[in-house]
Design an enzyme around this catalytic site. Structure first.
Site, PDB file in Angstrom:
ATOM      1  N   CYS A   9      42.797  37.677  28.759  1.00 21.74           N
ATOM      2  CA  CYS A   9      42.674  38.203  27.400  1.00 21.74           C
ATOM      3  C   CYS A   9      42.659  39.734  27.441  1.00 21.74           C
ATOM      4  O   CYS A   9      42.673  40.342  28.511  1.00 21.74           O
ATOM      5  CB  CYS A   9      41.409  37.657  26.717  1.00 21.74           C
ATOM      6  SG  CYS A   9      39.860  38.257  27.385  1.00 21.74           S
ATOM      7  N   THR A  10      42.613  40.339  26.279  1.00 27.94           N
ATOM      8  CA  THR A  10      42.701  41.800  26.215  1.00 27.94           C
ATOM      9  C   THR A  10      41.541  42.494  26.911  1.00 27.94           C
ATOM     10  O   THR A  10      41.727  43.515  27.555  1.00 27.94           O
ATOM     11  CB  THR A  10      42.790  42.291  24.752  1.00 27.94           C
ATOM     12  OG1 THR A  10      41.718  41.714  24.021  1.00 27.94           O
ATOM     13  CG2 THR A  10      44.108  41.927  24.130  1.00 27.94           C
TER      14      THR A  10
END
Length: 105
Positions: A9-10
Site C-alpha cells: 500500500c502507499t
C-alpha cells in the site's frame, strides 16, 4: 489453485498486512495454496521463491504503488487490484480469479 502475490500500500504498513492476511485466510478457506510477499516501508518480507512463482497458477498484485521485481512474473497470469478492494472483498476477488482461470482450461 496455487497463488502467489505481492501486497503493497502507499504507506507500506496497515493495508499491506491486512490485504495479505485476508488473501491468505480466504484462499485457504477456498482450498487454495497461497504465498503473499509484502513490500513496504520496512522492505520486502516473506519474499517469493523462484520455485513458488514457477508453480503458481496466478499472481495477485494487491498494490497501490509501484513495486519491485515484477519481471519475475513474466508469462504468468497476473491480476492487479488495489489493496482497499482486497480488504473489502477478498473472497469475491479469489472467486473471480478462479472463474477466469477455469474459463481458460
Amino acid at each position: 489453485m496455487k497463488i502467489v502475490g505481492v501486497a503493497a500500500c502507499t504507506s507500506g504498513i496497515a493495508h499491506t498486512y491486512i490485504a495479505k492476511e485476508k488473501l491468505i485466510k480466504n484462499a485457504e478457506a477456498l482450498g487454495h495454496t497461497i504465498h503473499i510477499e509484502t513490500q513496504g516501508t520496512i522492505g520486502t518480507e516473506d519474499a517469493l521463491t523462484p520455485e513458488e512463482i514457477k508453480e503458481a497458477d496466478v499472481v495477485i498484485l494487491a498494490v497501490d504503488i509501484q513495486i519491485t521485481g515484477t519481471e519475475r512474473f513474466k508469462g504468468k497470469k497476473t491480476i492487479k487490484v488495489p489493496t482497499s478492494l482486497v480488504v473489502k472483498a477478498p473472497k469475491q476477488i479469489l472467486q473471480k480469479v478462479e472463474s477466469e482461470l477455469n474459463k481458460k482450461e
